[in-house]
Scaffold this motif. Structure first.
Motif, short mmCIF file in Angstrom:
data_model
loop_
_atom_site.label_atom_id
_atom_site.label_comp_id
_atom_site.label_asym_id
_atom_site.label_seq_id
_atom_site.Cartn_x
_atom_site.Cartn_y
_atom_site.Cartn_z
N ASP A 90 0.84 -1.20 0.00
CA ASP A 90 0.00 0.00 0.00
C ASP A 90 0.88 1.25 0.00
OD1 ASP A 90 -1.49 2.23 1.69
OD2 ASP A 90 -3.03 0.95 0.82
N ALA A 91 0.63 2.15 -0.94
CA ALA A 91 1.46 3.35 -1.06
C ALA A 91 1.37 4.24 0.18
CB ALA A 91 1.07 4.14 -2.30
N ALA A 92 0.22 4.21 0.86
CA ALA A 92 0.03 5.08 2.02
C ALA A 92 0.73 4.53 3.26
CB ALA A 92 -1.46 5.27 2.30
N THR A 93 0.68 3.21 3.45
CA THR A 93 1.24 2.61 4.67
C THR A 93 2.62 2.01 4.45
OG1 THR A 93 0.24 0.46 4.22
CG2 THR A 93 -1.09 2.08 5.46
N ALA A 94 3.02 1.83 3.17
CA ALA A 94 4.30 1.22 2.82
C ALA A 94 4.42 -0.21 3.36
CB ALA A 94 5.47 2.08 3.29
N ARG A 95 3.30 -0.91 3.46
CA ARG A 95 3.29 -2.30 3.87
C ARG A 95 2.11 -2.98 3.19
NH1 ARG A 95 0.00 -3.35 8.33
NH2 ARG A 95 1.47 -4.87 9.20
N ILE A 96 2.05 -4.31 3.30
CA ILE A 96 0.92 -5.06 2.74
C ILE A 96 -0.13 -5.22 3.82
CG2 ILE A 96 0.21 -7.21 1.63
CD1 ILE A 96 3.12 -7.62 0.75
N ASP A 97 -1.37 -4.97 3.47
CA ASP A 97 -2.48 -5.15 4.41
C ASP A 97 -2.56 -6.64 4.76
OD1 ASP A 97 -4.81 -5.33 5.84
OD2 ASP A 97 -6.07 -4.39 4.33
N GLU A 98 -2.33 -6.97 6.01
CA GLU A 98 -2.28 -8.39 6.40
C GLU A 98 -3.65 -9.05 6.38
OE1 GLU A 98 0.20 -8.88 9.88
OE2 GLU A 98 1.82 -7.73 8.97
N GLU A 99 -4.69 -8.29 6.24
CA GLU A 99 -6.02 -8.87 6.02
C GLU A 99 -6.07 -9.58 4.67
OE1 GLU A 99 -8.70 -8.96 8.06
OE2 GLU A 99 -7.42 -8.11 9.63
N MET A 100 -5.17 -9.18 3.78
CA MET A 100 -5.12 -9.76 2.43
C MET A 100 -4.15 -10.94 2.36
SD MET A 100 -4.94 -6.18 0.32
CE MET A 100 -4.65 -7.03 -1.22
N ASN A 119 7.16 -7.30 7.27
CA ASN A 119 6.11 -6.41 6.76
C ASN A 119 6.02 -5.11 7.57
OD1 ASN A 119 4.03 -5.82 4.90
ND2 ASN A 119 2.46 -6.50 6.36
N ILE A 120 7.07 -4.77 8.30
CA ILE A 120 7.14 -3.46 8.93
C ILE A 120 7.16 -2.41 7.81
CG2 ILE A 120 8.60 -1.95 10.34
CD1 ILE A 120 9.55 -4.46 11.82
N ALA A 121 6.58 -1.26 8.07
CA ALA A 121 6.45 -0.22 7.05
C ALA A 121 7.77 0.03 6.32
CB ALA A 121 5.94 1.08 7.67
N GLY A 122 7.74 -0.14 5.00
CA GLY A 122 8.90 0.12 4.16
C GLY A 122 9.84 -1.03 3.97
N HIS A 123 9.76 -2.05 4.82
CA HIS A 123 10.75 -3.12 4.77
C HIS A 123 10.53 -4.07 3.59
CE1 HIS A 123 12.21 -2.72 9.23
NE2 HIS A 123 11.87 -1.55 8.72
N TYR A 124 9.26 -4.41 3.32
CA TYR A 124 9.02 -5.37 2.24
C TYR A 124 9.48 -4.80 0.90
CZ TYR A 124 6.92 -9.20 -0.34
OH TYR A 124 6.74 -10.30 -1.15
N GLN A 125 9.09 -3.57 0.61
CA GLN A 125 9.43 -3.01 -0.69
C GLN A 125 10.93 -2.77 -0.86
OE1 GLN A 125 6.66 0.16 -0.14
NE2 GLN A 125 8.23 1.73 0.12
N GLN A 126 11.66 -2.77 0.27
CA GLN A 126 13.11 -2.64 0.19
C GLN A 126 13.80 -3.97 -0.10
OE1 GLN A 126 14.76 0.22 0.21
NE2 GLN A 126 14.54 1.35 2.10
N GLY A 127 13.06 -5.08 -0.02
CA GLY A 127 13.64 -6.37 -0.38
C GLY A 127 13.62 -7.43 0.70
N MET A 128 12.87 -7.20 1.79
CA MET A 128 12.89 -8.16 2.90
C MET A 128 11.82 -9.25 2.70
SD MET A 128 14.06 -6.12 6.27
CE MET A 128 14.42 -7.70 7.04
N TYR A 129 12.14 -10.16 1.79
CA TYR A 129 11.24 -11.26 1.49
C TYR A 129 12.03 -12.38 0.83
CZ TYR A 129 11.43 -8.68 -2.94
OH TYR A 129 11.86 -8.01 -4.05
N ALA A 130 11.44 -13.57 0.82
CA ALA A 130 12.03 -14.71 0.11
C ALA A 130 10.94 -15.73 -0.17
CB ALA A 130 13.15 -15.35 0.94
#
Length: 373
Positions: free
Chosen positions: A314-324, A356-367
């Motif tokens: 989400d562009a506003a929260t910089a994280r993925i809505d965990e409801e999804m 999924n802390i704000a900004g972390h996922y889009q920076q590359g914290m996933y596998a």
């Protein structure tokens, strides 16, 4: 200089910028190196059979990479990079001959991290055969790729099968692309398929699995593809680029599914596991926050790849809505240097592990993580 060849373990101390060994002569046979990194940065320890002295090898240091091309070295065995203040042990069998022990990390050799070692005949006259070369170990996880004029460098040329992400950098001065091609031909053999009129390979003749389209200098690129065992060529097929050398071979082997605990490290901005494929059932993630800020670790069942989930940030929260998200379980936020532990039971399928802390996922914290029967 030691006039009497040693027969026990050799102590080797590495620091900036030297390697000090307790004996520079040893009798042929099993030799154990007790290694200690007394420096402030990581080092490695290679044992190289060579007719050249350590100082003569200085001439082989590449001015561009600041290291010796290991394709030109007869490496008997090695201790990979190990951290400052840590110890390691390396045992191998050495026949009579001259060797150089070295650290070949960029810049380390030319700064003085080497020592000569002579192996002498055994008193009993037994002829010793050297340690066979270690079998190559397929890499797991993401592959780093750098494109420049005129080369493609990838962090490994041997990787386990499965969902694989290429994290790309265009370090050149013009746009490049990155194609992943399944091919029975080697990259050099494909040079014969470059069309003289177009200066590129007709992609109708290629089995292109996926690609990173043209991207500008200085920008990152990424492509995630499911690779099955076999031979692949990664390439830039823009007119003229392939024939100039923009290609690399990649071998994909059968994955080895883990059955025990999984070690995971989180840092800014990545998540690394020691295995990305595991047998279904109960498993434990032993986690380390190796970063400088708090992180969390979520295990999410998903039909999307980790890269595809970037579109859900989400562009506003910089994280993925965990409801999804179908979050199976998680290690809540934990501080730098603190261990985390997550024991979980997973069914066969595809998962994404993430912070999924704000900004972390889009920076590359996933596998991506695959569970098999």
């Amino acid at each position: 200089w030691h006039q009497t060849p040693a027969s026990g373990a050799i102590a080797a101390k590495e620091s900036e910028w030297k390697i000090v060994i307790s004996a520079d002569r040893h009798i042929a046979g099993d030799v154990t190196f007790d290694l200690a990194n007394r420096g402030t940065i990581p080092h490695e320890f290679l044992v190289v059979a060579t007719d050249k002295t350590a100082e003569e090898l200085l001439a082989d240091v590449d001015a561009t990479t600041n290291r010796i091309d290991e394709e030109n070295l007869d490496v008997v065995d090695e201790q990979p990079e190990y951290g400052a203040g840590t110890t390691a042990e390396l045992t191998l069998t050495l026949p009579v001959g001259h060797y150089v022990v070295m650290c070949n990390i960029e810049g380390h050799y030319k700064n003085g991290m080497y020592a000569d070692l002579n192996i002498t005949e055994r008193p009993d006259g037994v002829v010793v055969e050297r340690t066979p070369p270690p079998a190559p170990v397929p890499a797991v996880g993401a592959i780093s790729g750098t494109e420049t004029e005129w080369a493609i460098e990838i962090s490994t040329d041997l990787h386990e099968a499965g969902l694989t992400t290429f994290n790309l950098t265009n370090a050149g001065s013009m746009p490049h692309e990155f194609l992943v091609v399944r091919s029975e031909k080697t990259a050099e053999e494909l040079l014969a398929d470059v069309d003289a009129a177009t200066s590129r390979i007709d992609e109708e003749l290629l089995d292109v699995l996926d690609e990173q389209p043209e991207y500008s200098p200085g920008t990152p690129g990424q492509v995630t593809v499911n690779l099955t065992p076999g031979h692949y060529v990664v390439m830039c097929n823009i007119a003229g680029h392939y024939q100039q050398g923009m290609y690399a071979d990649l071998e994909i082997t059968e994955p080895v599914a883990a059955t025990g605990n999984i070690a995971g490290t989180e840092a800014e901005w990545k998540i690394e596991l020691d295995s990305y494929t595991h047998v279904a059932g109960e498993m434990t993630f032993n986690l380390t926050n190796g970063g400088t800020i708090p992180h969390e670790f979520l295990v999410v069942r998903s039909s999307k790849t980790a890269s595809q989930l970037l579109a859900d940030v989400d562009a506003a929260t910089a994280r993925i809505d965990e409801e999804m998200l179908n979050v199976i379980d998680e290690q809540p936020e934990y501080a730098p240097g603190v261990p985390g532990l997550l024991t979980i039971t997973l069914k066969p399928g595809h998962y994404v592990v993430m912070c999924n802390i704000a900004g972390h996922y889009q920076q590359g914290m996933y596998a991506d993580f695959t569970v098999v029967k």
